[in-house]
Design a protein around this motif. Structure first.
Motif, PDB file in Angstrom:
ATOM      1  N   UNK A  14      20.149   2.707  -0.759  1.00  0.00           N
ATOM      2  CA  UNK A  14      19.830   1.382  -1.295  1.00  0.00           C
ATOM      3  C   UNK A  14      18.357   1.381  -1.690  1.00  0.00           C
ATOM      4  N   UNK A  15      17.966   0.434  -2.541  1.00  0.00           N
ATOM      5  CA  UNK A  15      16.567   0.419  -2.959  1.00  0.00           C
ATOM      6  C   UNK A  15      16.128  -1.008  -3.289  1.00  0.00           C
ATOM      7  N   UNK A  16      14.813  -1.143  -3.410  1.00  0.00           N
ATOM      8  CA  UNK A  16      14.196  -2.394  -3.851  1.00  0.00           C
ATOM      9  C   UNK A  16      12.850  -2.009  -4.458  1.00  0.00           C
ATOM     10  N   UNK A  17      12.397  -2.753  -5.430  1.00  0.00           N
ATOM     11  CA  UNK A  17      11.077  -2.502  -6.006  1.00  0.00           C
ATOM     12  C   UNK A  17      10.216  -3.738  -5.818  1.00  0.00           C
ATOM     13  N   UNK A  18       9.039  -3.518  -5.218  1.00  0.00           N
ATOM     14  CA  UNK A  18       8.044  -4.571  -5.067  1.00  0.00           C
ATOM     15  C   UNK A  18       6.836  -4.209  -5.920  1.00  0.00           C
ATOM     16  N   UNK A  19       6.693  -4.867  -7.063  1.00  0.00           N
ATOM     17  CA  UNK A  19       5.644  -4.540  -8.027  1.00  0.00           C
ATOM     18  C   UNK A  19       5.733  -3.058  -8.390  1.00  0.00           C
ATOM     19  N   UNK A  20       4.725  -2.251  -8.060  1.00  0.00           N
ATOM     20  CA  UNK A  20       4.760  -0.833  -8.444  1.00  0.00           C
ATOM     21  C   UNK A  20       5.210   0.068  -7.299  1.00  0.00           C
ATOM     22  N   UNK A  21       5.682  -0.513  -6.196  1.00  0.00           N
ATOM     23  CA  UNK A  21       6.095   0.271  -5.030  1.00  0.00           C
ATOM     24  C   UNK A  21       7.618   0.234  -4.867  1.00  0.00           C
ATOM     25  N   UNK A  22       8.183   1.396  -4.497  1.00  0.00           N
ATOM     26  CA  UNK A  22       9.613   1.476  -4.233  1.00  0.00           C
ATOM     27  C   UNK A  22       9.866   1.462  -2.728  1.00  0.00           C
ATOM     28  N   UNK A  53       0.801  -1.236   0.000  1.00  0.00           N
ATOM     29  CA  UNK A  53       0.000   0.000   0.000  1.00  0.00           C
ATOM     30  C   UNK A  53       0.828   1.278   0.000  1.00  0.00           C
ATOM     31  N   UNK A  54       2.113   1.180   0.308  1.00  0.00           N
ATOM     32  CA  UNK A  54       2.934   2.378   0.468  1.00  0.00           C
ATOM     33  C   UNK A  54       4.278   2.245  -0.229  1.00  0.00           C
ATOM     34  N   UNK A  55       4.753   3.360  -0.786  1.00  0.00           N
ATOM     35  CA  UNK A  55       6.187   3.483  -0.999  1.00  0.00           C
ATOM     36  C   UNK A  55       6.809   3.693   0.386  1.00  0.00           C
ATOM     37  N   UNK A  56       8.000   3.147   0.575  1.00  0.00           N
ATOM     38  CA  UNK A  56       8.610   3.139   1.911  1.00  0.00           C
ATOM     39  C   UNK A  56      10.018   3.701   1.844  1.00  0.00           C
ATOM     40  N   UNK A  57      10.372   4.460   2.862  1.00  0.00           N
ATOM     41  CA  UNK A  57      11.753   4.903   3.029  1.00  0.00           C
ATOM     42  C   UNK A  57      12.192   4.562   4.449  1.00  0.00           C
ATOM     43  N   UNK A  58      13.305   3.857   4.556  1.00  0.00           N
ATOM     44  CA  UNK A  58      13.842   3.443   5.857  1.00  0.00           C
ATOM     45  C   UNK A  58      15.152   4.184   6.093  1.00  0.00           C
ATOM     46  N   UNK A  59      15.291   4.776   7.276  1.00  0.00           N
ATOM     47  CA  UNK A  59      16.556   5.400   7.651  1.00  0.00           C
ATOM     48  C   UNK A  59      17.115   4.708   8.893  1.00  0.00           C
ATOM     49  N   UNK A  60      18.417   4.839   9.077  1.00  0.00           N
ATOM     50  CA  UNK A  60      19.069   4.250  10.246  1.00  0.00           C
ATOM     51  C   UNK A  60      19.610   5.363  11.144  1.00  0.00           C
ATOM     52  N   UNK A  61      19.987   4.969  12.358  1.00  0.00           N
ATOM     53  CA  UNK A  61      20.741   5.855  13.233  1.00  0.00           C
ATOM     54  C   UNK A  61      22.220   5.732  12.909  1.00  0.00           C
ATOM     55  N   UNK A  62      23.051   6.099  13.864  1.00  0.00           N
ATOM     56  CA  UNK A  62      24.508   6.081  13.643  1.00  0.00           C
ATOM     57  C   UNK A  62      25.178   4.834  14.190  1.00  0.00           C
ATOM     58  N   UNK A  63      24.406   3.972  14.865  1.00  0.00           N
ATOM     59  CA  UNK A  63      24.965   2.749  15.449  1.00  0.00           C
ATOM     60  C   UNK A  63      24.644   1.568  14.549  1.00  0.00           C
ATOM     61  N   UNK A  64      25.657   0.794  14.227  1.00  0.00           N
ATOM     62  CA  UNK A  64      25.472  -0.406  13.408  1.00  0.00           C
ATOM     63  C   UNK A  64      25.003  -1.574  14.269  1.00  0.00           C
ATOM     64  N   UNK A  65      24.191  -2.444  13.689  1.00  0.00           N
ATOM     65  CA  UNK A  65      23.833  -3.709  14.320  1.00  0.00           C
ATOM     66  C   UNK A  65      23.491  -4.699  13.217  1.00  0.00           C
ATOM     67  N   UNK A  66      23.307  -5.959  13.569  1.00  0.00           N
ATOM     68  CA  UNK A  66      23.227  -7.033  12.582  1.00  0.00           C
ATOM     69  C   UNK A  66      22.069  -6.864  11.611  1.00  0.00           C
ATOM     70  N   UNK A  67      20.923  -6.412  12.086  1.00  0.00           N
ATOM     71  CA  UNK A  67      19.773  -6.260  11.205  1.00  0.00           C
ATOM     72  C   UNK A  67      20.074  -5.278  10.073  1.00  0.00           C
ATOM     73  N   UNK A  68      20.775  -4.206  10.384  1.00  0.00           N
ATOM     74  CA  UNK A  68      21.132  -3.223   9.357  1.00  0.00           C
ATOM     75  C   UNK A  68      22.006  -3.874   8.292  1.00  0.00           C
ATOM     76  N   UNK A  69      23.016  -4.616   8.723  1.00  0.00           N
ATOM     77  CA  UNK A  69      23.896  -5.295   7.761  1.00  0.00           C
ATOM     78  C   UNK A  69      23.109  -6.282   6.901  1.00  0.00           C
ATOM     79  N   UNK A  70      22.199  -7.020   7.515  1.00  0.00           N
ATOM     80  CA  UNK A  70      21.415  -8.001   6.760  1.00  0.00           C
ATOM     81  C   UNK A  70      20.518  -7.336   5.721  1.00  0.00           C
TER      82      UNK A  70
END
Length: 331
Positions: free
Chosen positions: A240-248, A209-226
């Motif tokens: 970084x980016x990914x396209x799911x059907x018509x959503x970015x 239902x949405x285009x999505x933008x994800x931001x991180x903080x300044x601390x690294x952790x495993x989920x961010x790397x994955x």
């Protein structure tokens, strides 16, 4: 005649941001106001970029001698108003040696009122009510009898146009920082701790239902790397980016605070664990979904009282938060 104002805010970015409406009210209602801010290492760069202050000084972090020299330098200056909005003892002690017509400190320790009343500092008890009312009381004590406004002050800040690097607008913004993980944040808070599979499934569901933008903080952790290595395709150094059907879906790794403000300019909804970004989002026409600990809801309410279009949800296992958020966002 110049009105020289000294502000102590030697703590975090969020603390500085929710104080800015009061500071702008002071600046806009005192003729020829010149504001000097004493900042911390954590909020110094942000304070400089806000274009509110005439001067920003960094309170020394290290040895006693550098602090004494710093206070000595301030003691040679004359101020009309001193506002100790961080309530820290180092700031209060510093203010003792600085000349000023008015001195106000917002504090939590009642004993300071008794011990240091001799120094003609007006102490306001930090535990009484929401912070905006305490700031208002501070202004009123100094005969600045103007209602605090300017809650959307970041709209007037110069945009660094980071958002022009993102191909979508009106997106759902998820700020994924260390606060989602109790072992990286406050260990007594309720665990959220999403796994990579949890987060990937959550993002994929929302992207229907949405285009999505994800931001991180300044601390690294495993989920961010994955997420960087498994879920997204790298576009630039930190985008970084990914396209799911018509959503970015965009992922911005370690944006600066100025970058975050630019990103918020084009957002529709923000999901975040409470922090500076929560207060920054209030300057824009954004629905704010704030993840807080239920046991601290009264404490948080003192800081979020002024936020518009604001909805808190309580920390819990990620599966419960995921279900709650998807239900809310599907309406």
């Amino acid at each position: 005649m110049v009105n020289n104002i000294l502000i102590f805010r030697t703590d975090r970015i969020g603390d500085l941001l929710y104080t800015c409406p009061a500071l702008l009210t002071i600046k806009n209602n005192l003729s020829n106001a010149q504001i000097t801010l004493i900042a911390s290492k954590k909020n110094f760069a942000c304070a400089k970029s806000l274009q509110i202050f005439d001067k920003v000084d960094l309170f020394p972090q290290k040895n006693l001698l550098s602090k004494i020299k710093f206070i000595y330098h301030l003691s040679k200056l004359k101020f009309d108003y001193i506002f100790i909005f961080d309530g820290k003892k180092r700031s209060i002690i510093s203010s003792i040696f600085i000349k000023s017509r008015y001195k106000v400190a917002i504090i939590t320790e009642k004993k300071l009122n008794r011990i240091w009343n001799f120094f003609k500092i007006k102490f306001i008890n930090n535990k009484k009510e929401n912070l905006i009312n305490l700031f208002q009381e501070s202004l009123n004590h100094c005969q600045i009898n103007k209602k605090i406004t300017n809650f959307d002050f970041l709209k007037n800040k110069n945009d660094n146009r980071f958002n022009s690097r993102i191909k979508i607008k009106n997106y759902l913004h998820i700020h994924l920082d260390e606060k989602w993980f109790t072992n990286l944040y406050i260990k007594t808070y309720t665990e959220i701790n999403p796994s990579y599979d949890d987060m990937a499934d959550f993002i994929n569901q929302l992207s229907k239902n949405y285009d999505i933008l994800i931001t991180t903080g300044l601390i690294d952790f495993q989920l961010i790397d994955n997420l960087k290595n498994k879920f997204f395709i790298r576009e630039t150094d930190n985008i970084y980016y990914r396209k799911n059907l018509d959503k970015f879906i965009y992922f911005v790794y370690k944006p600066t605070f100025d970058d975050l403000i630019s990103i918020l300019n084009n957002a529709q909804i923000l999901i975040a664990c409470h922090g500076a970004i929560t207060h920054a989002a209030n300057s824009f026409d954004i629905q704010i979904i704030d993840i807080i600990d239920e046991n601290k809801k009264s404490w948080y309410s003192r800081y979020t009282y002024y936020l518009k279009n604001y909805k808190p949800i309580y920390r819990s296992k990620f599966s419960k938060i995921q279900k709650n958020l998807i239900s809310q966002l599907s309406h």
